[in-house]
Design a protein around this motif. Structure first.
Motif, short mmCIF file in Angstrom:
data_model
loop_
_atom_site.label_atom_id
_atom_site.label_comp_id
_atom_site.label_asym_id
_atom_site.label_seq_id
_atom_site.Cartn_x
_atom_site.Cartn_y
_atom_site.Cartn_z
N MET A 1 16.34 -34.56 -68.46
CA MET A 1 17.43 -35.00 -67.23
C MET A 1 17.18 -36.29 -66.94
O MET A 1 15.78 -36.55 -66.86
N THR A 2 17.76 -37.54 -66.83
CA THR A 2 17.60 -38.61 -66.41
C THR A 2 18.24 -38.96 -65.29
O THR A 2 19.37 -38.59 -65.13
N LEU A 3 17.86 -39.88 -64.32
CA LEU A 3 18.73 -40.36 -63.43
C LEU A 3 18.97 -41.96 -63.26
O LEU A 3 18.28 -42.60 -63.76
N GLN A 4 20.42 -42.18 -63.13
CA GLN A 4 20.70 -43.65 -63.31
C GLN A 4 20.18 -44.57 -62.02
O GLN A 4 19.82 -45.63 -62.24
N HIS A 5 20.10 -43.88 -60.87
CA HIS A 5 19.37 -44.64 -59.77
C HIS A 5 18.38 -43.80 -59.06
O HIS A 5 18.57 -43.06 -57.97
N PRO A 6 17.16 -43.59 -59.72
CA PRO A 6 16.19 -42.92 -59.44
C PRO A 6 15.51 -43.37 -57.87
O PRO A 6 14.94 -42.50 -57.18
N ALA A 7 15.88 -44.49 -57.53
CA ALA A 7 15.52 -45.10 -56.31
C ALA A 7 15.98 -44.10 -55.04
O ALA A 7 15.38 -44.24 -53.93
N LEU A 8 17.06 -43.66 -55.48
CA LEU A 8 17.79 -42.95 -54.18
C LEU A 8 17.13 -41.76 -53.83
O LEU A 8 17.29 -41.17 -52.69
N LEU A 9 16.04 -41.27 -54.65
CA LEU A 9 15.30 -40.17 -54.17
C LEU A 9 14.43 -40.35 -52.95
O LEU A 9 13.96 -39.47 -52.50
N TRP A 10 14.26 -41.62 -52.82
CA TRP A 10 13.57 -41.83 -51.27
C TRP A 10 14.11 -41.34 -50.02
O TRP A 10 13.64 -41.06 -49.36
N LEU A 11 15.47 -40.99 -50.35
CA LEU A 11 16.16 -40.43 -49.36
C LEU A 11 15.80 -39.16 -48.76
O LEU A 11 16.04 -38.88 -47.63
N PHE A 12 14.92 -38.76 -49.83
CA PHE A 12 14.29 -37.17 -49.41
C PHE A 12 13.38 -37.53 -48.21
O PHE A 12 13.31 -36.24 -47.69
N LEU A 13 12.96 -38.55 -47.77
CA LEU A 13 12.05 -38.69 -46.76
C LEU A 13 12.75 -38.59 -45.31
O LEU A 13 12.20 -38.32 -44.41
N ILE A 14 14.18 -38.37 -45.64
CA ILE A 14 14.95 -37.96 -44.27
C ILE A 14 14.74 -36.51 -43.72
O ILE A 14 14.70 -36.10 -42.82
N TYR A 15 13.85 -35.71 -44.81
CA TYR A 15 13.63 -34.44 -44.49
C TYR A 15 12.51 -34.46 -43.27
O TYR A 15 12.48 -33.47 -42.63
N ILE A 16 11.52 -35.55 -43.51
CA ILE A 16 10.58 -35.28 -42.41
C ILE A 16 10.90 -35.71 -40.95
O ILE A 16 10.73 -34.92 -39.94
N PRO A 17 12.00 -36.47 -40.53
CA PRO A 17 12.41 -36.42 -39.13
C PRO A 17 13.45 -35.35 -38.90
O PRO A 17 13.21 -34.68 -37.78
#
Length: 324
Positions: A1-17
């Motif tokens: 599997m590949t991602l067309q917009h892999p940079a959006l995975l940085w949104l997982f940082l929202i888990y921290i707050p």
């Protein structure tokens, strides 16, 4: 599997707050009261507390699925090997003044462009380019597989854009220079002219010898009839009559020396037949690796987010329902 917009995975940082906020909330949500014993509360609603934590986990799962779906996951079915017919071809087109002669309707130039355009569109697996010449030569389009760009370049070719004359040798030399960079094993030049070499710096025989040494086949086409022909001005009105003569011996020599073939096209029908025959002759089998197209695969993640969020709502407002 590949991602067309892999940079959006940085949104997982929202888990921290979110996790930090949840821990703080749980610490401050329970009031304290001093009692002598907890025996009366044994066997209470401990499972509900676990279920509350599970609801928060479902929220995180729903958010994670949405993030992955936004990143546009895509799957590739794989690779397949196939054989196609493809080669490198350069079209060298004479645009000298005599090409406006009307013995080939509507005139030699327009008829040649029309037939060449259909030839280009029909050769989907080839890399093709375009060279024009009259008293001098000019490379219009390098080798490309972009059919639209090549057809547009051909349509934009205008009479009178170069110094008048017939520099067959220069036109062939420019075509050789362009096609030499091609990667295909089979290389061919289709040279269409209606006259005799009377300009330029390179002799046709010299250019033909260079093509032979490089393994480039040259198909030559003599367009039109010999003798007196009507030549139209740029506005389409008959302006004058000129004498034309095709140097068939030279064109035959070029084709013979390079392993190509000479054709004579005296009318539009014959011209179409010539290009059709070249299309049949110039076929080369190539082994290519084809990759299947990427398929969108975000829907399972979207459904996963919906399922996780729906289950969380069901548990929170049915099983864990609170009485005010």
């Amino acid at each position: 599997m590949t991602l067309q917009h892999p940079a959006l995975l940085w949104l997982f940082l929202i888990y921290i707050p979110l996790i930090y906020w949840y821990i703080i909330k749980q610490r401050n949500a329970s009031p304290y009261m001093g009692i002598s014993t907890l025996q009366g509360f044994s066997g209470g609603a401990g499972w509900k507390r676990l279920l509350m934590h599970f609801c928060f986990l479902l929220e995180l799962i729903a958010i994670g699925c949405v993030i992955v779906a936004l990143a546009r996951p895509m799957t590739r079915e794989g690779m397949s090997k196939s054989r196609i017919e493809g080669t490198d071809i350069i079209l060298a087109l004479d645009i000298s003044g005599s090409m406006t002669a009307t013995d080939i309707a509507p005139n030699r130039f327009m008829a040649a462009k029309e037939v060449a355009e259909k030839f280009i569109v029909g050769r989907q697996n080839d890399n093709m380019g375009l060279v024009i010449f009259s008293g001098e030569s000019l490379s219009i389009m390098p080798l490309t597989n972009d059919r639209g760009a090549l057809v547009n370049a051909l349509k934009n070719v205008k009479m009178g854009s170069l110094e008048d004359g017939t520099a067959i040798g220069d036109g062939l030399a420019s075509a050789i220079n362009r096609i030499s960079s091609g990667k295909a094993k089979s290389k061919s030049i289709i040279l269409l002219t209606d006259g005799t070499n009377n300009a330029g710096d390179v002799a046709p025989s010299t250019a033909a010898e260079i093509a032979r040494k490089k393994g480039i086949k040259v198909y030559t086409i003599g367009a039109g009839t010999d003798g007196s022909v009507a030549v139209r001005d740029p506005y389409g009105f008959a302006a004058t009559t000129i004498e034309t003569k095709i140097d068939e011996e030279s064109l035959k020599q070029i084709a013979s020396l390079t392993g190509g073939k000479y054709f004579r096209a005296k009318n539009a029908t014959t011209l179409k037949e010539v290009f059709a025959e070249i299309d049949r002759l110039e076929k080369t089998l190539l082994d290519v690796d084809r990759y299947s197209r990427l398929d969108e695969n975000y829907m399972p993640w979207a459904w996963g987010a919906l399922a996780a969020y729906s289950l969380m709502l069901l548990l929170r407002y049915v099983v864990l329902r609170r009485i005010p």
